[in-house]
Scaffold this motif. Structure first.
Motif, PDB file in Angstrom:
ATOM      1  N   ALA A 142       1.374   6.491  -6.899  1.00 13.95           N
ATOM      2  CA  ALA A 142       0.251   7.183  -7.447  1.00 13.95           C
ATOM      3  C   ALA A 142       0.682   8.736  -7.485  1.00 13.95           C
ATOM      4  O   ALA A 142       0.381   9.520  -8.376  1.00 13.95           O
ATOM      5  N   ILE A 143       1.297   9.185  -6.286  1.00 14.83           N
ATOM      6  CA  ILE A 143       1.421  10.502  -6.016  1.00 14.83           C
ATOM      7  C   ILE A 143       2.563  10.965  -7.211  1.00 14.83           C
ATOM      8  O   ILE A 143       2.373  11.850  -7.743  1.00 14.83           O
ATOM      9  N   TRP A 192      -2.862  13.576  -0.940  1.00 12.01           N
ATOM     10  CA  TRP A 192      -2.834  13.754  -2.295  1.00 12.01           C
ATOM     11  C   TRP A 192      -4.275  14.477  -2.758  1.00 12.01           C
ATOM     12  O   TRP A 192      -4.311  15.171  -3.614  1.00 12.01           O
ATOM     13  N   SER A 216       0.158   5.203   4.631  1.00 10.65           N
ATOM     14  CA  SER A 216      -0.722   5.082   3.126  1.00 10.65           C
ATOM     15  C   SER A 216      -1.849   5.976   3.150  1.00 10.65           C
ATOM     16  O   SER A 216      -2.092   6.770   2.027  1.00 10.65           O
ATOM     17  N   ARG A 217      -2.473   5.794   4.073  1.00 16.35           N
ATOM     18  CA  ARG A 217      -3.952   6.295   4.186  1.00 16.35           C
ATOM     19  C   ARG A 217      -3.503   7.812   4.380  1.00 16.35           C
ATOM     20  O   ARG A 217      -4.524   8.782   3.655  1.00 16.35           O
ATOM     21  N   LEU A 261       0.927  -1.263   0.155  1.00 20.85           N
ATOM     22  CA  LEU A 261       0.048   0.088  -0.111  1.00 20.85           C
ATOM     23  C   LEU A 261       0.831   1.243   0.008  1.00 20.85           C
ATOM     24  O   LEU A 261       0.709   2.261  -0.677  1.00 20.85           O
ATOM     25  N   ASP A 262       1.973   1.327   0.834  1.00 15.79           N
ATOM     26  CA  ASP A 262       2.811   2.516   0.694  1.00 15.79           C
ATOM     27  C   ASP A 262       3.358   2.716  -0.489  1.00 15.79           C
ATOM     28  O   ASP A 262       3.670   3.805  -1.040  1.00 15.79           O
ATOM     29  N   ARG A 318      -1.160   9.625   3.058  1.00 14.00           N
ATOM     30  CA  ARG A 318      -0.827  10.126   1.614  1.00 14.00           C
ATOM     31  C   ARG A 318      -1.976  10.176   0.759  1.00 14.00           C
ATOM     32  O   ARG A 318      -2.048  11.139   0.131  1.00 14.00           O
ATOM     33  N   TRP A 319      -3.047   9.032   0.687  1.00 18.80           N
ATOM     34  CA  TRP A 319      -3.985   9.315   0.068  1.00 18.80           C
ATOM     35  C   TRP A 319      -4.752  10.223   0.184  1.00 18.80           C
ATOM     36  O   TRP A 319      -5.311  11.172  -0.542  1.00 18.80           O
ATOM     37  N   SER A 320      -5.020  10.722   1.485  1.00 18.46           N
ATOM     38  CA  SER A 320      -5.770  11.842   1.874  1.00 18.46           C
ATOM     39  C   SER A 320      -5.269  13.207   1.292  1.00 18.46           C
ATOM     40  O   SER A 320      -5.794  14.142   0.876  1.00 18.46           O
ATOM     41  N   SER A 343       0.951   4.068  -2.853  1.00 16.58           N
ATOM     42  CA  SER A 343       0.464   5.362  -2.848  1.00 16.58           C
ATOM     43  C   SER A 343       1.814   6.414  -3.184  1.00 16.58           C
ATOM     44  O   SER A 343       1.395   7.364  -3.932  1.00 16.58           O
TER      45      SER A 343
END
Length: 206
Positions: A20-21, A72, A65-66, A13-14, A68-70, A17
């Protein structure tokens, strides 16, 4: 065993993320100046590294990871705004570089253009010039000089380069006409200096 599987899933997951970024950064910096785009991506990579190190030091890697998604998703509007701002700055700078010449520059360009056109017509009307082996190079140089003069009206930098090349070629072909070639580089340099003295927009990031 379950702890190992959980750790592997967290690592995946890390990595996802981060990928994706980075992909998003590559997308919204595409088409910008290479140095500007690279600097932006380097800043993002540095932020990702600092974030990961801080999470490890605090022992909070499970939620990395959570976070980072937030961050982003919340940062997309700011990234898009930054992209449009850089495009606007680049467009403003391009218009400034290609700024039309002033009336004084246009008058000087017109006078020297007439002089050069008369030189071309007069030389071509001479039978001895038409039989001269250097006629082609001389005519090309004079023609490039006139083209450079006309380009300076809208494109000072490009016109200066073309005009200087043409004048140099003509001067090498016909050095005995040196006095007639002096006005052109003077006018080209004057037009270029006027454009460069005009107020310039702030550089990106200032």
């Amino acid at each position: 065993m379950s702890a190992s599987l959980g750790s592997d899933a967290q690592s995946s997951l890390d990595r996802l993320s981060v990928s994706a970024i980075r992909a998003w950064a590559g997308f919204y910096t595409r088409g910008l100046r290479a140095e500007l785009a690279e600097d932006r991506r380097d800043v993002i990579d540095a932020d990702l590294w600092d974030e990961a190190e801080a999470a490890r030091w605090l022992g909070e890697t499970s939620g990395l990871s959570r976070q980072r998604w937030s961050r982003w998703l919340r940062g997309i509007p700011a990234d898009v705004s930054w992209r449009f701002d850089q495009q606007r700055r680049a467009s403003t700078m391009a218009r400034r570089v290609d700024m039309p010449a002033s009336k004084a520059v246009r008058a000087a360009i017109g006078a020297v253009t007439i002089l050069y056109v008369l030189m071309i017509v007069g030389l071509l009307a001479s039978p001895s010039f038409r039989e001269w082996s250097g006629m082609g190079a001389a005519t090309l140089g004079l023609s490039l000089s006139v083209i450079g003069l006309l380009m300076v009206i809208r494109r000072p930098q490009a016109g200066f380069i073309v005009g200087i090349i043409g004048t140099g070629l003509a001067l090498l072909s016909m050095p005995w006409l040196f006095p007639f070639f002096v006005p052109l580089p003077v006018v080209l340099l004057y037009g270029l200096s006027r454009a460069q003295r005009s107020p310039q927009p702030n550089a990106p990031g200032t």
